[in-house]
Design an enzyme around this catalytic site. Sequence first.
Site, PDB file in Angstrom:
ATOM      1  N   GLY A  16       0.845  -1.205   0.000  1.00 21.15           N
ATOM      2  CA  GLY A  16       0.000   0.000   0.000  1.00 21.15           C
ATOM      3  C   GLY A  16       0.875   1.247   0.000  1.00 21.15           C
ATOM      4  O   GLY A  16       1.870   1.308   0.712  1.00 21.15           O
ATOM      5  N   ARG A  77       0.943  -5.140  -5.247  1.00 18.75           N
ATOM      6  CA  ARG A  77       1.173  -6.341  -4.430  1.00 18.75           C
ATOM      7  C   ARG A  77       1.372  -7.461  -5.453  1.00 18.75           C
ATOM      8  O   ARG A  77       0.432  -7.853  -6.140  1.00 18.75           O
ATOM      9  CB  ARG A  77      -0.026  -6.600  -3.517  1.00 18.75           C
ATOM     10  CG  ARG A  77      -0.333  -5.411  -2.586  1.00 18.75           C
ATOM     11  CD  ARG A  77      -1.384  -5.785  -1.548  1.00 18.75           C
ATOM     12  NE  ARG A  77      -2.111  -4.629  -1.045  1.00 18.75           N
ATOM     13  CZ  ARG A  77      -1.712  -3.838  -0.047  1.00 18.75           C
ATOM     14  NH1 ARG A  77      -0.595  -4.081   0.574  1.00 18.75           N
ATOM     15  NH2 ARG A  77      -2.454  -2.824   0.356  1.00 18.75           N
ATOM     16  N   ASP A 108       5.483  -4.720   6.078  1.00 18.50           N
ATOM     17  CA  ASP A 108       6.036  -6.041   6.421  1.00 18.50           C
ATOM     18  C   ASP A 108       6.023  -7.022   5.243  1.00 18.50           C
ATOM     19  O   ASP A 108       6.931  -7.845   5.113  1.00 18.50           O
ATOM     20  CB  ASP A 108       5.383  -6.634   7.682  1.00 18.50           C
ATOM     21  CG  ASP A 108       3.879  -6.569   7.643  1.00 18.50           C
ATOM     22  OD1 ASP A 108       3.329  -6.145   6.594  1.00 18.50           O
ATOM     23  OD2 ASP A 108       3.241  -6.935   8.639  1.00 18.50           O
ATOM     24  N   THR A 131       4.409   2.853   5.485  1.00 22.39           N
ATOM     25  CA  THR A 131       3.019   2.393   5.588  1.00 22.39           C
ATOM     26  C   THR A 131       2.290   3.308   6.554  1.00 22.39           C
ATOM     27  O   THR A 131       2.894   3.774   7.532  1.00 22.39           O
ATOM     28  CB  THR A 131       2.921   0.929   6.086  1.00 22.39           C
ATOM     29  OG1 THR A 131       1.573   0.688   6.547  1.00 22.39           O
ATOM     30  CG2 THR A 131       3.851   0.622   7.246  1.00 22.39           C
ATOM     31  N   ASP A 133       0.169   2.329   8.551  1.00 21.93           N
ATOM     32  CA  ASP A 133      -0.275   1.531   9.706  1.00 21.93           C
ATOM     33  C   ASP A 133       0.628   1.670  10.933  1.00 21.93           C
ATOM     34  O   ASP A 133       0.197   1.375  12.052  1.00 21.93           O
ATOM     35  CB  ASP A 133      -0.369   0.045   9.315  1.00 21.93           C
ATOM     36  CG  ASP A 133      -1.329  -0.186   8.160  1.00 21.93           C
ATOM     37  OD1 ASP A 133      -2.148   0.701   7.885  1.00 21.93           O
ATOM     38  OD2 ASP A 133      -1.258  -1.260   7.535  1.00 21.93           O
ATOM     39  N   ASP A 135       2.911  -0.198  11.983  1.00 20.17           N
ATOM     40  CA  ASP A 135       2.885  -1.476  12.703  1.00 20.17           C
ATOM     41  C   ASP A 135       4.178  -2.274  12.545  1.00 20.17           C
ATOM     42  O   ASP A 135       4.163  -3.501  12.625  1.00 20.17           O
ATOM     43  CB  ASP A 135       1.700  -2.323  12.192  1.00 20.17           C
ATOM     44  CG  ASP A 135       1.789  -2.578  10.692  1.00 20.17           C
ATOM     45  OD1 ASP A 135       2.567  -1.890  10.002  1.00 20.17           O
ATOM     46  OD2 ASP A 135       1.069  -3.464  10.199  1.00 20.17           O
ATOM     47  N   ARG A 177      -5.180  -2.109   8.963  1.00 16.85           N
ATOM     48  CA  ARG A 177      -5.147  -3.572   8.799  1.00 16.85           C
ATOM     49  C   ARG A 177      -5.345  -4.248  10.154  1.00 16.85           C
ATOM     50  O   ARG A 177      -6.401  -4.069  10.754  1.00 16.85           O
ATOM     51  CB  ARG A 177      -3.841  -4.008   8.140  1.00 16.85           C
ATOM     52  CG  ARG A 177      -3.948  -5.335   7.434  1.00 16.85           C
ATOM     53  CD  ARG A 177      -2.641  -5.726   6.798  1.00 16.85           C
ATOM     54  NE  ARG A 177      -2.330  -4.928   5.643  1.00 16.85           N
ATOM     55  CZ  ARG A 177      -2.812  -5.148   4.421  1.00 16.85           C
ATOM     56  NH1 ARG A 177      -3.610  -6.157   4.204  1.00 16.85           N
ATOM     57  NH2 ARG A 177      -2.491  -4.375   3.414  1.00 16.85           N
TER      58      ARG A 177
HETATM   59  O1  F6P Z   1      -1.344  -1.310   4.808  1.00 13.27           O
HETATM   60  C1  F6P Z   1      -1.911  -0.102   4.423  1.00 13.27           C
HETATM   61  C2  F6P Z   1      -3.389  -0.240   4.241  1.00 13.27           C
HETATM   62  O2  F6P Z   1      -3.913   1.029   3.884  1.00 13.27           O
HETATM   63  C3  F6P Z   1      -4.149  -0.824   5.423  1.00 13.27           C
HETATM   64  O3  F6P Z   1      -4.378   0.138   6.416  1.00 13.27           O
HETATM   65  C4  F6P Z   1      -5.385  -1.333   4.743  1.00 13.27           C
HETATM   66  O4  F6P Z   1      -5.947  -2.414   5.467  1.00 13.27           O
HETATM   67  C5  F6P Z   1      -4.883  -1.820   3.415  1.00 13.27           C
HETATM   68  O5  F6P Z   1      -3.665  -1.133   3.164  1.00 13.27           O
HETATM   69  C6  F6P Z   1      -5.828  -1.597   2.265  1.00 13.27           C
HETATM   70  O6  F6P Z   1      -5.263  -2.150   1.118  1.00 13.27           O
HETATM   71  P1  F6P Z   1      -5.849  -1.941  -0.347  1.00 13.27           P
HETATM   72  O7  F6P Z   1      -5.611  -0.503  -0.743  1.00 13.27           O
HETATM   73  O8  F6P Z   1      -5.067  -2.883  -1.183  1.00 13.27           O
HETATM   74  O9  F6P Z   1      -7.303  -2.234  -0.263  1.00 13.27           O
END
Ligand code: F6P
Length: 328
Positions: A16, A77, A108, A131, A133, A135, A177
């Site tokens: 992300g 991804r 991660d 990120t 997050d 985390d 997440r």
């Molecule tokens: O890891 C970053 C993040 O924004 C999380 O907070 C969220 O769960 C996820 O990515 C959403 O991913 P996507 O944009 O692929 O739906």
Amino acid sequence: MKTNKIKRIGVLTSGGDSPGMNAAIRAVVRGAIYNKVKVYGIQRGYQGLVDNDMQEMHSHSVSNIIQIGGTILKTARCMDFMTAEGRRKAYENLVTRGIDALVTIGGDGTFAGAQELGEEFNFPIVGIPGTIDNDICGTDYTIGYDTALNTVVEAVDKIRDTASAHNRLFFIEVMGRNAGFLTLHGGIATGAEAIMVPEYTNDFDMLNIFLNSAQKQHKTSSIVLVAEGDELGGAIKLAKKVEKDHPEYDVRVTILGHIQRGGSPSAIDRVNAGRMGVSAVEALLEGKKDMMVGLMNGKIVYSPFSRSKKEKRPLDPHLMDLIRILSI
Ligand code: F6P
């Protein structure tokens, strides 16, 4: 001490996106050029490595991007990279291009991929945590977290105005997440009455205690921040349950969503990106590999990629108490 073995490095953003990734790319590119190392920008994360989609970057390639959200290198991804065949292709493309080392910017998942590639082919890689997050173990701040936190605060402040005008109870879903950092810190910064995070399972009891007493306290509005990864299933599910148990409340739900991922990076994210970007290049030149650069107590530190896989970064329990104390 710098060794002179590395002549070309690649840089990519993966997973992300987060505000400040561009500032980090800029720091890597200019940090490399400053050290007389050529630098290649790899498109769409690991996918660009597998597809051999990369170009040499120059100082001007990163002009005027420090203030822009998203990532000029794009991100993805990548499923191909999860296979041994995909990683071999990626490695061969790196060798063909004469690229000696990599800087990977992401979370991660990005570091898990970097660890595999690095170990399988003895290839030097240093990661930068990017990120929203926050985390990742081994750093106090990930790039993008501060900007996203400020976005949450701005949005919740606006919702508070209308919540207060109508005497309503709002459940606001926050990204992260499986982690509750944005929710916890966002909750403190907006004066939320309660928060729900995946790291704690007694938060629903705390919410009920609050809901049973709030009416008596004549609160004109109530804000509950709900982490998307909360074990009760997010804001919509939670709101339905509360509406049933507490019909005295006029309940509304807002899901903040991807607004949290965009926007111009905050000053803190830009400074952190600059520091970590240049440090990542210097680390590679000093012979470091299989490591993530981080910031702990204001200082640059390094920790092995394996740490982000093995350890889950905990929330500060004192801050959980703070929410309760400050919402009386
Ligand atoms: O890891 C970053 C993040 O924004 C999380 O907070 C969220 O769960 C996820 O990515 C959403 O991913 P996507 O944009 O692929 O739906």
